[in-house]
Design a protein around this motif. Structure first.
Motif, short mmCIF file in Angstrom:
data_model
loop_
_atom_site.label_atom_id
_atom_site.label_comp_id
_atom_site.label_asym_id
_atom_site.label_seq_id
_atom_site.Cartn_x
_atom_site.Cartn_y
_atom_site.Cartn_z
N LEU A 246 52.75 -17.74 101.73
CA LEU A 246 53.16 -17.68 100.37
C LEU A 246 51.82 -18.03 99.75
O LEU A 246 51.75 -17.51 98.51
CB LEU A 246 53.92 -19.16 100.22
N TYR A 247 50.84 -18.42 100.25
CA TYR A 247 49.51 -18.69 99.58
C TYR A 247 48.93 -17.57 98.78
O TYR A 247 48.67 -17.51 97.62
CB TYR A 247 48.54 -19.30 100.45
N PRO A 248 48.82 -16.41 99.36
CA PRO A 248 48.31 -15.12 98.48
C PRO A 248 49.19 -14.98 97.41
O PRO A 248 48.61 -14.67 96.12
CB PRO A 248 48.24 -14.08 99.44
N PHE A 249 50.46 -14.93 97.28
CA PHE A 249 51.39 -14.67 96.36
C PHE A 249 51.25 -15.78 95.30
O PHE A 249 51.10 -15.58 94.04
CB PHE A 249 52.88 -14.67 96.54
N ALA A 250 51.34 -17.38 95.60
CA ALA A 250 51.05 -18.29 94.39
C ALA A 250 49.82 -18.02 93.97
O ALA A 250 49.66 -18.54 92.91
CB ALA A 250 51.32 -19.55 95.44
N PHE A 251 48.79 -17.81 94.72
CA PHE A 251 47.44 -17.70 94.01
C PHE A 251 47.28 -16.70 93.00
O PHE A 251 47.04 -17.02 91.74
CB PHE A 251 46.38 -17.32 95.09
N VAL A 252 47.75 -15.56 93.23
CA VAL A 252 47.85 -14.53 92.05
C VAL A 252 48.81 -15.15 91.03
O VAL A 252 48.19 -14.51 89.78
CB VAL A 252 48.32 -13.21 92.70
N TRP A 253 49.86 -15.40 91.29
CA TRP A 253 50.65 -15.80 90.20
C TRP A 253 50.13 -16.99 89.41
O TRP A 253 50.06 -17.00 87.92
CB TRP A 253 51.98 -16.49 90.74
N ASP A 254 49.27 -18.00 90.14
CA ASP A 254 48.65 -19.06 89.16
C ASP A 254 47.43 -18.48 88.62
O ASP A 254 47.54 -18.86 87.39
CB ASP A 254 48.31 -19.84 90.43
N ARG B 215 41.69 -32.35 84.51
CA ARG B 215 41.46 -32.09 85.72
C ARG B 215 39.89 -31.96 85.90
O ARG B 215 39.14 -32.26 84.95
CB ARG B 215 41.67 -30.49 86.10
N THR B 216 39.35 -31.78 87.07
CA THR B 216 37.97 -31.94 87.40
C THR B 216 37.08 -30.85 86.68
O THR B 216 35.92 -30.86 86.42
CB THR B 216 37.67 -31.96 88.96
N GLY B 217 37.61 -29.76 86.51
CA GLY B 217 36.61 -28.41 85.91
C GLY B 217 36.18 -27.53 86.96
O GLY B 217 35.61 -26.85 86.84
N VAL B 218 36.43 -28.05 88.38
CA VAL B 218 36.09 -27.35 89.30
C VAL B 218 36.81 -25.97 89.64
O VAL B 218 38.02 -26.28 89.88
CB VAL B 218 35.91 -28.07 90.60
N THR B 219 36.42 -24.99 89.71
CA THR B 219 37.22 -23.86 90.17
C THR B 219 36.80 -23.18 91.35
O THR B 219 35.55 -23.24 91.78
CB THR B 219 37.39 -22.85 88.94
N LEU B 220 37.66 -22.53 91.91
CA LEU B 220 37.50 -21.67 93.08
C LEU B 220 38.18 -20.34 93.11
O LEU B 220 39.47 -20.58 93.05
CB LEU B 220 37.80 -22.38 94.11
N LEU B 221 37.49 -19.21 92.96
CA LEU B 221 38.10 -17.96 93.14
C LEU B 221 39.10 -18.09 91.67
O LEU B 221 40.04 -17.34 91.78
CB LEU B 221 38.82 -17.85 94.13
N GLY B 222 38.36 -18.52 90.66
CA GLY B 222 39.01 -18.29 89.16
C GLY B 222 40.23 -19.40 88.99
O GLY B 222 40.98 -19.46 87.95
N ILE B 223 40.59 -20.23 89.82
CA ILE B 223 41.56 -21.14 89.59
C ILE B 223 41.21 -22.59 89.91
O ILE B 223 40.34 -22.67 90.85
CB ILE B 223 43.10 -20.93 90.15
N PRO B 224 41.61 -23.80 89.30
CA PRO B 224 41.09 -24.91 89.43
C PRO B 224 41.55 -25.28 91.02
O PRO B 224 42.56 -24.90 91.63
CB PRO B 224 42.09 -25.66 88.51
N GLU C 243 42.25 -27.98 91.96
CA GLU C 243 43.54 -28.83 91.89
C GLU C 243 44.95 -28.08 92.25
O GLU C 243 45.83 -28.29 92.91
CB GLU C 243 43.88 -29.58 90.69
N GLU C 244 44.81 -26.63 91.69
CA GLU C 244 45.83 -25.70 91.81
C GLU C 244 46.11 -25.20 93.20
O GLU C 244 47.09 -25.07 93.76
CB GLU C 244 45.58 -24.60 90.85
N HIS C 245 44.85 -25.02 94.05
CA HIS C 245 44.74 -24.46 95.16
C HIS C 245 45.50 -25.68 96.24
O HIS C 245 46.25 -25.35 96.86
CB HIS C 245 43.23 -24.54 95.76
N LEU C 246 45.29 -26.94 95.71
CA LEU C 246 45.98 -28.00 96.31
C LEU C 246 47.37 -27.97 96.37
O LEU C 246 48.36 -28.25 97.09
CB LEU C 246 45.40 -29.38 96.09
N PHE C 247 47.80 -27.82 95.14
CA PHE C 247 49.21 -27.88 94.64
C PHE C 247 49.91 -26.53 95.50
O PHE C 247 51.13 -26.80 95.89
CB PHE C 247 49.17 -27.55 93.11
N ILE C 248 49.07 -25.33 95.68
CA ILE C 248 49.79 -24.31 96.64
C ILE C 248 49.87 -24.77 97.90
O ILE C 248 50.74 -24.18 98.63
CB ILE C 248 48.92 -23.19 96.43
#
Length: 143
Positions: free
Chosen positions: A78-86, A100-109, A111-116
C-alpha cells in the motif's frame, strides 16, 4: 444544512461546527460541556505526537495478534499508492496540516509517512486480533 463561516481563536476552532446543536457535539454549546484533551499543547509536534501515540497502540495490537509480518506485507504493497495519493492531495491543496514539524521527506511531511504506516498496521492488527478472538485461525505470523 447551510453553515456559517467558523469564527474563533485559531486552529482548534477550524474543525468545530458552527451549529450549537450539531449531532456530534462539536458546536458552541458543547465547548463548555464536552471535555476533550487539548493536544494542541504540543504545538508543531501535535500531529507527530498523535502518530506516535496511535502507532504505539498499533504496535501493541500487532504484537498481541502476532501479525507483524502480515502488516509489513500490507504496508509494503500500500505504501507507494498512499505516498502518491498523499503527495498529490497536498500539492493540489486538498488539505493542509497546520500543527506539524515542517520536516518533509520526498515532498510530504514526515508525519504523513508515519500515517501511511500506522493506518494499515492498525487495520491488519485489528483484523488479526478478531481472528485470534474467534479462535478459528492461527496468527498470520505463525510458521
Amino acid at each position: 444544512m447551510v453553515s456559517a463561516p467558523l469564527v474563533g481563536n485559531g486552529v482548534t476552532d477550524r474543525y468545530r461546527s458552527p451549529d450549537p446543536f450539531h449531532p456530534w457535539g462539536f458546536g458552541a454549546a458543547s465547548r463548555t460541556s464536552t471535555v476533550l484533551p487539548d493536544v494542541t499543547v504540543f504545538g508543531p509536534y501535535t500531529y507527530l505526537a498523535t502518530e506516535v501515540l496511535w502507532g504505539t497502540v498499533a504496535l501493541g495490537v500487532l504484537w498481541w495478534a502476532g501479525a507483524f509480518r502480515a502488516a509489513a506485507r500490507t504496508i509494503a504493497v500500500l505504501y507507494p499508492f498512499a505516498f502518491v495519493w498523499d503527495w498529490y492531495t497536498l500539492q493540489a491543496g486538498v488539505f493542509e496540516i497546520p500543527l506539524r514539524t515542517g520536516v518533509t521527506l520526498l515532498g510530504i511531511p514526515i508525519e504523513e509517512h508515519l500515517f501511511i504506516l500506522v493506518v494499515p498496521a492498525m487495520v491488519v492488527g485489528t483484523h488479526e486480533s478478531l481472528r485470534k478472538l474467534d479462535g478459528r485461525h492461527e496468527p498470520t505470523d505463525a510458521a
